[in-house]
Design an enzyme around this catalytic site. Structure first.
Site, mmCIF file in Angstrom:
data_model
loop_
_atom_site.group_PDB
_atom_site.id
_atom_site.type_symbol
_atom_site.label_atom_id
_atom_site.label_comp_id
_atom_site.label_asym_id
_atom_site.label_seq_id
_atom_site.Cartn_x
_atom_site.Cartn_y
_atom_site.Cartn_z
ATOM 1 N N VAL A 11 -7.556 44.221 -0.592
ATOM 2 C CA VAL A 11 -6.697 45.346 -0.250
ATOM 3 C C VAL A 11 -5.929 46.126 -1.489
ATOM 4 O O VAL A 11 -5.937 47.339 -1.258
ATOM 5 C CB VAL A 11 -5.763 44.837 1.126
ATOM 6 C CG1 VAL A 11 -4.765 46.137 1.277
ATOM 7 C CG2 VAL A 11 -6.289 44.410 2.212
ATOM 8 N N LYS A 188 -1.259 38.460 15.230
ATOM 9 C CA LYS A 188 -1.186 40.015 15.476
ATOM 10 C C LYS A 188 -0.797 40.211 16.861
ATOM 11 O O LYS A 188 -0.114 41.016 17.178
ATOM 12 C CB LYS A 188 -2.666 40.468 15.473
ATOM 13 C CG LYS A 188 -3.098 40.576 13.846
ATOM 14 C CD LYS A 188 -4.526 40.754 13.770
ATOM 15 C CE LYS A 188 -5.007 40.761 12.129
ATOM 16 N NZ LYS A 188 -6.445 40.790 11.999
HETATM 17 N N1 HSE Z 1 -9.193 38.474 8.502
HETATM 18 C C1 HSE Z 1 -8.594 39.491 9.030
HETATM 19 C C2 HSE Z 1 -9.614 40.042 10.139
HETATM 20 C C3 HSE Z 1 -8.521 40.460 8.251
HETATM 21 O O1 HSE Z 1 -10.940 39.631 10.007
HETATM 22 O O2 HSE Z 1 -9.282 40.666 11.245
HETATM 23 C C4 HSE Z 1 -7.574 41.850 8.921
HETATM 24 O O3 HSE Z 1 -6.319 41.300 9.186
#
Ligand code: HSE
Length: 386
Positions: A11, A188
């Protein structure tokens, strides 16, 4: 605004490229590991960044928690805006970082930490900030798992090959176990709870990943006109919160089943707005870097927080919802479940749809059976056209 970067991995490289091309932002120093400073703009000590009086914002894309937290506190204490793509950091320390940012009058934004390029938290926080009342949120929040499920379903790849594809495309975490086990998606969901309700659930969370999903499950679900997606969900009912991540079997014609590759589909439901659904790339260099740039542009426009209601830890309750579950288990294990339908299964294997039950109950049942050495796959049965 001059922007310093902490970390120069997948990133970080994308963010620097976008900063160099930005008409409003300036690329500043980049913190790298000792011995890796092979360019004049790379530095190896945080002090070199904080001593640069022109740096207005610090972006953390290095991952991990402890060092990232130290750097976050140092940046905020020094009066620099702080932007991060680090779900682990925010899920672990949002209350302290939000309080410090507020005290210093600077921004603490983490739009890239949930949904990759999908502007989910921004939208959620704006809805809450405008006075709307969010009742539920969720969706496909892990690009790696979606890539694997899609590759197994559409390309007939086996699990290991699909995972290695997701890794080579830069979607997976350094430890892909966090993707496969649902932990990344759950973090998340937790960030969504923080943005929606000012609550950071730290206990009572339920999580089931995709590790036990097989080619035989793909075929059995296809025969039912269904596809599997890993989905998160959080719901607020009467001041009580449920937050979980589970494989979910969706009708093949539903929007969720049509999410392919590294896609994410994130939704929230609010009293005034109704249901809002956002779709886009949930992982990868440029989608994630674009979310970081969006946060930085937001700072230039005066955005300071994604937590309109503050942020405090809370306990989630796995007994709050009732859902039907699709289950594959040894025939002998099925008797303990109240089945509404039985499907055709391989010899010695039961495939069934349970009557509505609480997530806590199915997670407990599966843990007990796995403790006894049995192979179990279960997934929420999506009733709505999600
Ligand atoms: N490893 C995470 C995914 C990266 O595959 O969604 C993005 O948050």
């Amino acid at each position: 605004m001059k922007v310093a970067l902490l970390g120069y991995g997948t990133v970080g490289v994308g963010v620097r490229q976008m900063l160099l091309a930005s008409p409003t932002l300036e690329a500043g120093p980049v913190l790298v590991r000792p011995g890796k400073a092979d360019e004049s703009w790379k530095v190896t000590a945080m002090e070199e960044i904080l001593d640069d009086g022109e740096v207005g914002a610090v972006v953390e894309v290095m991952g991990g928690v402890d060092a990232a937290y130290r750097y976050a506190k140092a940046a905020l204490t020094a009066g620099r805006h702080f932007v991060t793509a680090n779900k682990m950091l925010v899920a672990a320390h949002a209350p302290a970082l939000a309080a410090l940012a507020e005290e210093k009058g600077v921004a603490f934004l983490f739009g890239a930490a949930c949904g990759g390029g999908v502007p989910f938290l921004h939208n959620l926080a704006r809805a809450v900030g405008s006075g709307d009342d969010v009742t539920a949120l969720g969706g496909i929040l892990n690009g790696t798992c979606n890539y694997i499920l899609d590759a197994m379903e559409r390309r007939g790849q086996d699990f290991a090959r699909a995972l290695s594809g997701a890794q080579s495309l830069g979607y997976a975490e350094a430890d892909p176990g966090a993707d496969l086990s649902g932990l990344d998606a759950l973090r998340k969901v937790v960030l969504g709870c923080a943005a929606a309700w000012g609550l950071l659930p730290t206990e009572g969370l339920l999580r089931e990943g995709i590790e036990s999903f097989t080619a035989a499950d793909v075929a059995a679900l296809a025969a039912l006109g269904r596809r599997c997606r890993l989905m998160g969900r959080a719901e607020m009912q009467g001041g009580r919160l449920c937050a979980l991540v589970e494989p979910t079997v969706c009708p093949a014609a539903s929007p969720a089943a049509a999410v392919l590759e590294n896609g994410n589909l994130a939704w929230y439901r609010a009293k005034n707005a109704g249901q809002i659904t956002l779709l886009g790339q949930g992982a990868g260099r440029y989608p994630t870097a674009s979310a970081v740039l969006r946060d930085l542009e937001g700072i230039l426009e005066g955005e300071r927080s994604m937590l309109p209601r503050g942020c405090r830890p809370c306990r989630a309750e796995g007994g709050l919802l009732r859902r039907r579950y699709y289950v594959r288990c040894p025939g002998s294990a099925a008797a303990a479940l109240e089945a509404e339908r039985h499907f055709e299964g391989e010899a010695g294997t039961a495939r069934l749809l349970t009557a509505p039950m609480t997530p806590a109950a199915i997670h407990q049942w599966a843990a007990a059976r796995r403790g006894a050495g049995e192979e179990i796959f279960f997934a929420a049965w999506e009733e709505e056209e999600c």
